[in-house]
Design an enzyme around this catalytic site. Structure first.
Site, PDB file in Angstrom:
ATOM      1  N   TYR A 136      11.468  47.753  71.487  1.00  0.00           N
ATOM      2  CA  TYR A 136      10.615  46.764  70.841  1.00  0.00           C
ATOM      3  C   TYR A 136      11.430  45.534  70.473  1.00  0.00           C
ATOM      4  O   TYR A 136      12.641  45.623  70.226  1.00  0.00           O
ATOM      5  CB  TYR A 136       9.987  47.332  69.569  1.00  0.00           C
ATOM      6  CG  TYR A 136       8.784  48.216  69.800  1.00  0.00           C
ATOM      7  CD1 TYR A 136       7.491  47.701  69.724  1.00  0.00           C
ATOM      8  CD2 TYR A 136       8.943  49.575  70.093  1.00  0.00           C
ATOM      9  CE1 TYR A 136       6.385  48.519  69.919  1.00  0.00           C
ATOM     10  CE2 TYR A 136       7.842  50.394  70.295  1.00  0.00           C
ATOM     11  CZ  TYR A 136       6.566  49.860  70.205  1.00  0.00           C
ATOM     12  OH  TYR A 136       5.474  50.665  70.411  1.00  0.00           O
TER      13      TYR A 136
ATOM     14  N   ARG B 290       1.236  53.415  71.662  1.00  0.00           N
ATOM     15  CA  ARG B 290      -0.042  52.933  71.143  1.00  0.00           C
ATOM     16  C   ARG B 290       0.231  51.807  70.150  1.00  0.00           C
ATOM     17  O   ARG B 290       0.623  52.063  69.012  1.00  0.00           O
ATOM     18  CB  ARG B 290      -0.809  54.063  70.456  1.00  0.00           C
ATOM     19  CG  ARG B 290      -1.081  55.251  71.361  1.00  0.00           C
ATOM     20  CD  ARG B 290      -1.770  56.366  70.583  1.00  0.00           C
ATOM     21  NE  ARG B 290      -2.016  57.533  71.422  1.00  0.00           N
ATOM     22  CZ  ARG B 290      -2.626  58.633  70.999  1.00  0.00           C
ATOM     23  NH1 ARG B 290      -3.032  58.725  69.727  1.00  0.00           N
ATOM     24  NH2 ARG B 290      -2.821  59.649  71.811  1.00  0.00           N
TER      25      ARG B 290
ATOM     26  N   ASP C  17      -0.568  48.690  67.589  1.00  0.00           N
ATOM     27  CA  ASP C  17      -1.596  48.417  66.580  1.00  0.00           C
ATOM     28  C   ASP C  17      -2.300  47.096  66.836  1.00  0.00           C
ATOM     29  O   ASP C  17      -1.893  46.302  67.693  1.00  0.00           O
ATOM     30  CB  ASP C  17      -0.967  48.376  65.183  1.00  0.00           C
ATOM     31  CG  ASP C  17      -0.647  49.755  64.634  1.00  0.00           C
ATOM     32  OD1 ASP C  17      -1.239  50.741  65.112  1.00  0.00           O
ATOM     33  OD2 ASP C  17       0.206  49.842  63.728  1.00  0.00           O
TER      34      ASP C  17
ATOM     35  N   ARG D 173       7.871  47.845  62.365  1.00  0.00           N
ATOM     36  CA  ARG D 173       7.427  46.836  61.398  1.00  0.00           C
ATOM     37  C   ARG D 173       7.940  47.149  59.988  1.00  0.00           C
ATOM     38  O   ARG D 173       8.265  46.235  59.222  1.00  0.00           O
ATOM     39  CB  ARG D 173       5.903  46.725  61.415  1.00  0.00           C
ATOM     40  CG  ARG D 173       5.371  46.095  62.695  1.00  0.00           C
ATOM     41  CD  ARG D 173       3.879  46.285  62.841  1.00  0.00           C
ATOM     42  NE  ARG D 173       3.159  45.717  61.715  1.00  0.00           N
ATOM     43  CZ  ARG D 173       1.861  45.951  61.473  1.00  0.00           C
ATOM     44  NH1 ARG D 173       1.178  46.757  62.287  1.00  0.00           N
ATOM     45  NH2 ARG D 173       1.275  45.395  60.449  1.00  0.00           N
TER      46      ARG D 173
END
Length: 310
Positions: A161, A100, A102, A248
């Site tokens: 990622y 999911r 952001d 992040r």
């Protein structure tokens, strides 16, 4: 050999149930030429009906969306996909996703799965037909018929990622939506030294935004690399799973170490603190890309983001 189709590749995958902790073979054929796929019967109060499970690899520019997950009265990637697929197939669709993302986060290797009763649909043309209903910043690039036990989320073995940092004095108008601009000089050696203690299995509570429902914040990072590419620094990270804003927060900490604001030697203590405040800043969303997901059958949706391709 898999035959490509414009707007997306279609394959058929017929296999046993996915086992998240094991490896297996992957039998693939061009869906348009393969034998009729196995049908799964699902019972209901009105009798049984047959359905199939579909897996899609999806890419999107997340700038204009309130994240991936469907939300009431909000424009989301899942909302657009479900509406487009439901309109095409003529039945309600509920997507399962591998992750999911952001608001503002992009994807080049997101994976979704869904079940449908439209067994006879011409799946070799599914992506082409779907693109006429989707906004231009969402595309399906790979479609496959998979076993009924497959779940884009629960069958996943590894997620990857990529984060892009633009390291130069002046910002870029063309990369503003796709990289984090840092104008200060960055110490690559300090950044890499800070990354080392994060490898392996740890409690990443200090790097978690919203806690998961089960409260488990232990994750295993398999690889974490930082490579210069012209004016860019590309951070690539692979793990069995990620926490909310984990990547992040990691990039934010690495950047602070690269700018001399933190000591790379403090990272082990930050992990041990199990306190989100200990890890510091969260890198902005626009530099992050959900790049790929690997599964026990050998399928891996990983694709390098366009910003990394030269």
């Amino acid at each position: 050999m898999v035959e490509p189709f414009a707007g997306g590749r279609v394959t058929e995958v017929l296999r046993g149930p996915a086992r998240p902790n094991s490896t297996g073979s992957d039998g693939r054929h061009d869906l348009g030429r393969s034998p009729r796929p196995r049908r799964e019967a699902h019972g209901s109060e009105t009798g049984s009906r047959e359905s199939i499970t579909i897996r899609c690899a999806v890419e999107y520019d997340g700038t204009e969306y309130c994240g991936f997950q469907r939300q009431p009265a909000q424009r989301t990637v899942a909302g657009e996909l479900e509406a487009a697929i439901a309109g095409l197939l003529g039945e309600p669709i509920a997507l399962t996703s591998a992750g999911r993302t952001d608001t503002g986060v992009h994807a080049c290797g997101q994976v979704v799965s869904f079940t449908t009763a439209r067994i006879a649909f011409p799946w070799d043309r599914f992506a082409l037909a779907l693109h006429t209903r989707l906004p231009r910043d969402i595309r399906v690039r790979d479609v496959a018929l998979v076993d009924a036990a497959f779940s884009a989320r629960f069958s996943a073995l590894r997620r990857r990622y990529v984060y892009a940092v633009l390291a130069r004095p002046l910002p870029s108008a063309l990369l503003a939506r796709y990289a984090w601009h840092l104008y200060r000089p960055l110490d690559l050696a300090a950044m890499r030294a800070a990354a080392l203690p994060l490898l392996g299995e740890h409690d990443f509570r200090s790097f978690c935004g919203t806690l998961p429902e089960n409260g488990n914040t232990v994750r295993s990072i398999e690889s974490l690399t930082i490579e210069p590419q012209g004016e860019l620094l590309i951070v690539r990270v692979a793990a069995n799973a990620f926490l909310h804003r984990m990547v992040r927060t990691i990039v934010g900490l690495l950047a602070e170490c690269a700018m001399g604001r933190r000591d790379p030697g403090s990272v082990a203590a930050i992990l041990s603190a199990r306190d989100r405040a200990a890890a510091g800043v969260t890198a902005p969303a626009q530099g992050l890309y959900f790049a790929g997901v690997a599964y026990p059958d050998g399928y891996d949706s990983y694709v390098e983001p366009p910003i990394c391709r030269g």
